[in-house]
Design a protein around this motif. Structure first.
Motif, PDB file in Angstrom:
ATOM      1  N   LEU A 272      18.589  45.415 -17.888  1.00 52.59           N
ATOM      2  CA  LEU A 272      19.280  44.453 -17.022  1.00 52.59           C
ATOM      3  C   LEU A 272      18.760  43.039 -17.235  1.00 52.59           C
ATOM      4  O   LEU A 272      19.537  42.083 -17.300  1.00 52.59           O
ATOM      5  CB  LEU A 272      19.102  44.841 -15.551  1.00 52.59           C
ATOM      6  CG  LEU A 272      20.071  45.844 -14.982  1.00 52.59           C
ATOM      7  CD1 LEU A 272      19.643  46.262 -13.583  1.00 52.59           C
ATOM      8  CD2 LEU A 272      21.487  45.282 -14.953  1.00 52.59           C
ATOM      9  N   ARG A 273      17.443  42.910 -17.318  1.00 49.16           N
ATOM     10  CA  ARG A 273      16.845  41.589 -17.523  1.00 49.16           C
ATOM     11  C   ARG A 273      17.290  41.005 -18.854  1.00 49.16           C
ATOM     12  O   ARG A 273      17.663  39.830 -18.934  1.00 49.16           O
ATOM     13  CB  ARG A 273      15.315  41.675 -17.459  1.00 49.16           C
ATOM     14  CG  ARG A 273      14.667  40.287 -17.540  1.00 49.16           C
ATOM     15  CD  ARG A 273      13.192  40.381 -17.671  1.00 49.16           C
ATOM     16  NE  ARG A 273      12.902  41.063 -18.940  1.00 49.16           N
ATOM     17  CZ  ARG A 273      11.727  41.484 -19.305  1.00 49.16           C
ATOM     18  NH1 ARG A 273      10.698  41.323 -18.514  1.00 49.16           N
ATOM     19  NH2 ARG A 273      11.542  42.083 -20.455  1.00 49.16           N
ATOM     20  N   ASP A 274      17.279  41.811 -19.897  1.00 50.11           N
ATOM     21  CA  ASP A 274      17.719  41.333 -21.210  1.00 50.11           C
ATOM     22  C   ASP A 274      19.182  40.928 -21.185  1.00 50.11           C
ATOM     23  O   ASP A 274      19.567  39.912 -21.772  1.00 50.11           O
ATOM     24  CB  ASP A 274      17.473  42.398 -22.280  1.00 50.11           C
ATOM     25  CG  ASP A 274      15.996  42.620 -22.570  1.00 50.11           C
ATOM     26  OD1 ASP A 274      15.154  41.793 -22.139  1.00 50.11           O
ATOM     27  OD2 ASP A 274      15.685  43.643 -23.212  1.00 50.11           O
ATOM     28  N   GLN A 275      19.996  41.716 -20.496  1.00 48.78           N
ATOM     29  CA  GLN A 275      21.424  41.392 -20.369  1.00 48.78           C
ATOM     30  C   GLN A 275      21.594  40.042 -19.668  1.00 48.78           C
ATOM     31  O   GLN A 275      22.387  39.211 -20.097  1.00 48.78           O
ATOM     32  CB  GLN A 275      22.130  42.496 -19.583  1.00 48.78           C
ATOM     33  CG  GLN A 275      23.608  42.303 -19.417  1.00 48.78           C
ATOM     34  CD  GLN A 275      24.237  43.422 -18.575  1.00 48.78           C
ATOM     35  OE1 GLN A 275      23.572  44.385 -18.194  1.00 48.78           O
ATOM     36  NE2 GLN A 275      25.502  43.279 -18.286  1.00 48.78           N
TER      37      GLN A 275
ATOM     38  N   ARG B 224      22.584  34.156 -19.940  1.00 47.77           N
ATOM     39  CA  ARG B 224      22.149  32.765 -19.666  1.00 47.77           C
ATOM     40  C   ARG B 224      22.118  31.939 -20.930  1.00 47.77           C
ATOM     41  O   ARG B 224      22.511  30.778 -20.937  1.00 47.77           O
ATOM     42  CB  ARG B 224      20.771  32.759 -19.018  1.00 47.77           C
ATOM     43  CG  ARG B 224      20.870  33.062 -17.534  1.00 47.77           C
ATOM     44  CD  ARG B 224      19.731  32.547 -16.751  1.00 47.77           C
ATOM     45  NE  ARG B 224      19.411  31.168 -17.045  1.00 47.77           N
ATOM     46  CZ  ARG B 224      18.346  30.562 -16.613  1.00 47.77           C
ATOM     47  NH1 ARG B 224      17.497  31.203 -15.864  1.00 47.77           N
ATOM     48  NH2 ARG B 224      18.096  29.307 -16.904  1.00 47.77           N
ATOM     49  N   GLN B 225      21.636  32.519 -22.017  1.00 45.69           N
ATOM     50  CA  GLN B 225      21.590  31.796 -23.291  1.00 45.69           C
ATOM     51  C   GLN B 225      22.988  31.448 -23.773  1.00 45.69           C
ATOM     52  O   GLN B 225      23.174  30.443 -24.452  1.00 45.69           O
ATOM     53  CB  GLN B 225      20.848  32.605 -24.354  1.00 45.69           C
ATOM     54  CG  GLN B 225      19.360  32.636 -24.142  1.00 45.69           C
ATOM     55  CD  GLN B 225      18.645  33.450 -25.218  1.00 45.69           C
ATOM     56  OE1 GLN B 225      19.234  34.311 -25.861  1.00 45.69           O
ATOM     57  NE2 GLN B 225      17.363  33.171 -25.400  1.00 45.69           N
ATOM     58  N   ALA B 226      23.946  32.268 -23.413  1.00 45.85           N
ATOM     59  CA  ALA B 226      25.334  32.032 -23.818  1.00 45.85           C
ATOM     60  C   ALA B 226      26.064  31.137 -22.819  1.00 45.85           C
ATOM     61  O   ALA B 226      27.267  30.936 -22.931  1.00 45.85           O
ATOM     62  CB  ALA B 226      26.067  33.364 -23.966  1.00 45.85           C
TER      63      ALA B 226
ATOM     64  N   GLU C  83      25.439  37.427  -9.440  1.00 41.41           N
ATOM     65  CA  GLU C  83      25.551  38.867  -9.190  1.00 41.41           C
ATOM     66  C   GLU C  83      24.614  39.645 -10.121  1.00 41.41           C
ATOM     67  O   GLU C  83      23.885  40.538  -9.691  1.00 41.41           O
ATOM     68  CB  GLU C  83      26.992  39.333  -9.388  1.00 41.41           C
ATOM     69  CG  GLU C  83      27.181  40.812  -9.125  1.00 41.41           C
ATOM     70  CD  GLU C  83      28.627  41.269  -9.329  1.00 41.41           C
ATOM     71  OE1 GLU C  83      28.803  42.480  -9.513  1.00 41.41           O
ATOM     72  OE2 GLU C  83      29.536  40.429  -9.314  1.00 41.41           O
ATOM     73  N   LEU C  84      24.623  39.286 -11.410  1.00 37.71           N
ATOM     74  CA  LEU C  84      23.750  39.952 -12.370  1.00 37.71           C
ATOM     75  C   LEU C  84      22.290  39.651 -12.056  1.00 37.71           C
ATOM     76  O   LEU C  84      21.435  40.544 -12.131  1.00 37.71           O
ATOM     77  CB  LEU C  84      24.103  39.542 -13.799  1.00 37.71           C
ATOM     78  CG  LEU C  84      23.327  40.224 -14.918  1.00 37.71           C
ATOM     79  CD1 LEU C  84      23.394  41.742 -14.812  1.00 37.71           C
ATOM     80  CD2 LEU C  84      23.849  39.757 -16.276  1.00 37.71           C
ATOM     81  N   LEU C  85      21.997  38.422 -11.680  1.00 34.49           N
ATOM     82  CA  LEU C  85      20.626  38.073 -11.293  1.00 34.49           C
ATOM     83  C   LEU C  85      20.191  38.911 -10.091  1.00 34.49           C
ATOM     84  O   LEU C  85      19.059  39.383 -10.036  1.00 34.49           O
ATOM     85  CB  LEU C  85      20.520  36.583 -10.981  1.00 34.49           C
ATOM     86  CG  LEU C  85      19.144  36.088 -10.529  1.00 34.49           C
ATOM     87  CD1 LEU C  85      18.070  36.387 -11.573  1.00 34.49           C
ATOM     88  CD2 LEU C  85      19.204  34.601 -10.209  1.00 34.49           C
ATOM     89  N   GLY C  86      21.094  39.103  -9.153  1.00 33.17           N
ATOM     90  CA  GLY C  86      20.797  39.946  -7.998  1.00 33.17           C
ATOM     91  C   GLY C  86      20.505  41.377  -8.397  1.00 33.17           C
ATOM     92  O   GLY C  86      19.618  42.025  -7.829  1.00 33.17           O
ATOM     93  N   GLU C  87      21.241  41.885  -9.384  1.00 31.02           N
ATOM     94  CA  GLU C  87      20.991  43.241  -9.875  1.00 31.02           C
ATOM     95  C   GLU C  87      19.605  43.340 -10.510  1.00 31.02           C
ATOM     96  O   GLU C  87      18.899  44.337 -10.331  1.00 31.02           O
ATOM     97  CB  GLU C  87      22.061  43.639 -10.891  1.00 31.02           C
ATOM     98  CG  GLU C  87      23.427  43.892 -10.297  1.00 31.02           C
ATOM     99  CD  GLU C  87      24.456  44.253 -11.362  1.00 31.02           C
ATOM    100  OE1 GLU C  87      24.094  44.972 -12.316  1.00 31.02           O
ATOM    101  OE2 GLU C  87      25.608  43.816 -11.225  1.00 31.02           O
TER     102      GLU C  87
END
Length: 124
Positions: free
Chosen positions: A51-54, A59-61, A67-71
């Motif tokens: 999840l962190r890598d995703q 973010r780099q893109a 929502e993803l940060l919350g996950e």
């Protein structure tokens, strides 16, 4: 090598052995082994890293939703709430505190932060 260099290296080895014999280090090693042997924790760690890598890739893109940060945060909280993982994190913090005390004791007569700056150059 000079005799003084040999003596300093011997003292360094003695210090390493003394640290390895502390209750903080022993508790850290035990907690680390328990975490490494626990399949459920290892699975949660892998999930968290994925999840962190995703999130970091998004973010780099130019993305990376809240929502993803919350996950990611939720996965980390769940991981840290697991009893063996919590014990590991507590043991890690206790060991870091102990090593900081050792660093201060070494640094005091040198007038330099031994653990933080002695090995690098051009530190601001």
């Amino acid at each position: 090598m000079s005799a003084q260099t040999d003596q300093l290296e011997d003292l360094g080895r003695d210090l390493g052995e003394a640290i390895a014999g502390t209750p903080e280090y022993e508790a850290f090693e035990e907690a680390k082994a328990a975490v490494e042997a626990d399949e459920a924790i290892q699975s949660r760690i892998a999930e968290f890293h994925a999840l962190r890598d995703q999130y970091l890739q998004a973010r780099q893109a130019g993305g990376g939703s809240q929502e993803l940060l919350g996950e990611v945060r939720s996965a980390q909280e769940e991981l840290h709430a697991m009893p063996k993982m919590a014990e590991y994190l507590d043991a890690q913090e206790a060991l870091q505190d102990r090593l900081e005390s050792v660093n201060e004791a070494i640094s005091e007569p040198l007038a330099v932060d031994f653990g933080g700056e002695a090995g690098g150059c051009c530190q601001d």
